[in-house]
Enzyme design. Sequence first.
Site, mmCIF file in Angstrom:
data_model
loop_
_atom_site.group_PDB
_atom_site.id
_atom_site.type_symbol
_atom_site.label_atom_id
_atom_site.label_comp_id
_atom_site.label_asym_id
_atom_site.label_seq_id
_atom_site.Cartn_x
_atom_site.Cartn_y
_atom_site.Cartn_z
ATOM 1 N N TYR A 1 59.392 22.675 79.318
ATOM 2 C CA TYR A 1 60.126 23.898 79.716
ATOM 3 C C TYR A 1 59.213 25.123 79.821
ATOM 4 O O TYR A 1 59.714 26.243 79.811
ATOM 5 C CB TYR A 1 61.206 24.247 78.686
ATOM 6 C CG TYR A 1 62.037 23.088 78.192
ATOM 7 C CD1 TYR A 1 62.965 22.471 79.019
ATOM 8 C CD2 TYR A 1 61.911 22.637 76.880
ATOM 9 C CE1 TYR A 1 63.750 21.423 78.542
ATOM 10 C CE2 TYR A 1 62.693 21.592 76.399
ATOM 11 C CZ TYR A 1 63.605 20.995 77.234
ATOM 12 O OH TYR A 1 64.377 19.966 76.761
ATOM 13 N N PRO B 1 76.279 25.539 66.955
ATOM 14 C CA PRO B 1 74.894 26.039 66.975
ATOM 15 C C PRO B 1 73.890 24.966 66.583
ATOM 16 O O PRO B 1 74.134 24.169 65.674
ATOM 17 C CB PRO B 1 74.914 27.143 65.908
ATOM 18 C CG PRO B 1 75.971 26.686 64.944
ATOM 19 C CD PRO B 1 76.999 25.931 65.745
ATOM 20 N N GLY B 2 72.771 24.916 67.270
ATOM 21 C CA GLY B 2 71.700 23.991 66.927
ATOM 22 C C GLY B 2 70.428 24.776 66.637
ATOM 23 O O GLY B 2 70.060 25.023 65.492
ATOM 24 N N ARG B 3 69.790 25.216 67.722
ATOM 25 C CA ARG B 3 68.489 25.873 67.616
ATOM 26 C C ARG B 3 68.476 27.036 66.619
ATOM 27 O O ARG B 3 67.526 27.189 65.853
ATOM 28 C CB ARG B 3 68.089 26.411 68.996
ATOM 29 C CG ARG B 3 66.708 27.031 69.034
ATOM 30 C CD ARG B 3 66.467 27.762 70.365
ATOM 31 N NE ARG B 3 66.978 27.079 71.508
ATOM 32 C CZ ARG B 3 66.261 26.261 72.304
ATOM 33 N NH1 ARG B 3 64.985 26.073 72.066
ATOM 34 N NH2 ARG B 3 66.822 25.664 73.341
ATOM 35 N N CYS C 1 46.378 12.340 77.940
ATOM 36 C CA CYS C 1 45.747 12.364 79.256
ATOM 37 C C CYS C 1 46.646 12.946 80.332
ATOM 38 O O CYS C 1 46.980 12.274 81.314
ATOM 39 C CB CYS C 1 45.335 10.945 79.619
ATOM 40 S SG CYS C 1 44.399 10.201 78.293
ATOM 41 N N TYR D 1 64.526 20.769 68.400
ATOM 42 C CA TYR D 1 64.024 20.092 69.596
ATOM 43 C C TYR D 1 62.522 19.826 69.468
ATOM 44 O O TYR D 1 61.780 19.902 70.441
ATOM 45 C CB TYR D 1 64.369 20.893 70.866
ATOM 46 C CG TYR D 1 65.852 21.212 70.936
ATOM 47 C CD1 TYR D 1 66.769 20.189 71.128
ATOM 48 C CD2 TYR D 1 66.326 22.501 70.765
ATOM 49 C CE1 TYR D 1 68.136 20.464 71.154
ATOM 50 C CE2 TYR D 1 67.685 22.781 70.791
ATOM 51 C CZ TYR D 1 68.585 21.755 70.985
ATOM 52 O OH TYR D 1 69.927 22.022 71.002
ATOM 53 N N ARG E 1 58.198 20.634 74.127
ATOM 54 C CA ARG E 1 58.832 21.822 74.734
ATOM 55 C C ARG E 1 57.900 22.618 75.646
ATOM 56 O O ARG E 1 58.311 23.018 76.736
ATOM 57 C CB ARG E 1 59.440 22.736 73.662
ATOM 58 C CG ARG E 1 60.515 22.044 72.801
ATOM 59 C CD ARG E 1 61.341 23.027 71.988
ATOM 60 N NE ARG E 1 62.155 23.839 72.867
ATOM 61 C CZ ARG E 1 61.902 25.083 73.164
ATOM 62 N NH1 ARG E 1 60.881 25.705 72.622
ATOM 63 N NH2 ARG E 1 62.671 25.730 73.992
#
Length: 441
Positions: free
Chosen positions: A341, A299-301, A369, A398, A337
């Site tokens: 995404y 697991p990460g998030r 920009c 992330y 992010r």
Amino acid sequence: MASHDTDFDPKDDPTPAELIAARGDLTMNAMDGLTLDGVPLNSIAETVGTPTWVYSAGTLRARYRALAKALKDAGLDAQPHYAVKANDHLAIIGLLAREGAGADVVSEGELRRARRAGVPASHIVYSGVGKSARELTLALTEDIGQINIESAEELAMLSAIATAMNRVARVALRVNPDVEAGGHAKISTGRATDKFGIAYDDAAALYAHAASLPCIQPIGLATHIGSQILDLGPYRDAYARIADLVRMIREAGHRVDSVDCGGGLGIPYRNQPAPSPAGLAGAIRGAFHNMDVTLSLEPGRWLVGPAGLLLASVVLVKQTPLTRFVVLDAAMNDLVRPAMYDAWHGIVPVSAIDAVGPLSAADIVGPICESGDTFARDRQMPPLTPGARVAILDAGAYGAVMSSPYNARPRAAEVMVDGETWTVIRDRQSYEDLWAGERLS
Ligand code: LLP
């Protein structure tokens, strides 16, 4: 279920007050404004400036413990290996390691970070579709717990290196179960067309081949189907297929001792329904209970996402005939992010007075920009004036780790709140740091 963030209607967005109410570590205090574990974010911003990442050690510990408890309650003896890519700060890896987490790494840098943060080599799993010879050599030199092999080509490479080093490599075969995991296409990894893992139909034969190699010890199977998964169905499908494969490989006479169940558990960025670790534990149990395999996860998030936020200040508010643009001092180079995404992050005011202002639509953007440098479109926000501060929520995963110096913007500072105290765990990058290593000619 709406799985892409763009599938939602902005009119269904949670309000800032609803976002704060749903996050146990945040409180809006009439005197101090928004606090994280009781620490006023304004005082951090006044000392360190903005943009700054702020993490809650309490939330990190609570989340690790909740995951460990869910696994235990389901009767599973499963070892979480924290997916370091979500946030590779030494303080975060180290905190989770002290809670008992191992590490899932995908590069030499992550392997070195995990070791530097105190993760024992035996608790490290090496994932990734393109490990170099140098990286495989380091993994064997360090004698890490497990190398997840993603192709026949990689197995051949590792076998040659292990033989030359006269070492035995413990490997799991990462199998692509060909399931659609729902999340954003750019982070879905378990479909047959994705670059990841060994094709399901090739896995049993490759396992047998691995078992025949003198310096390769196949210990089990691994799978990882994607990220920000909000539906347990794909997990159940993938695990059922992996369990079938374990049976098939055993029937062919080989030992399969372990299954690495991957990561991917999603979090409720939008306060939407999201599966719990207990739900994931149930899916794992459903497939592997009584199969006599050692289990692990990556697991990460889920562990770190909700434990961090990005603190930013309003530079100016630009009103065009069509749109109110709130321009922040944070940008896509800090948190990419939303640009990358179409990800949705809650954005809440930090001052108590701002928090009670009437809501109206705004586009919340950075100063870079590119039109993609947009954190939120059509977001209901109170009137914000230059200097007002906002917190961009659920940015612990992330976030900092994907930031870049684009537009010559130094990397933001990072702060860890632990109980009543807070510490700068990474200094804001200086301008000299920006061009360190460059030569004029
Ligand atoms: N294991 C492997 C082999 C992975 O590739 C990943 C994530 C994980 C575990 C951890 O997945 P998690 O539990 O964090 O979902 N940058 C994207 C996410 C990319 C995920 C890549 N792999 C984002 O910001 O949404």
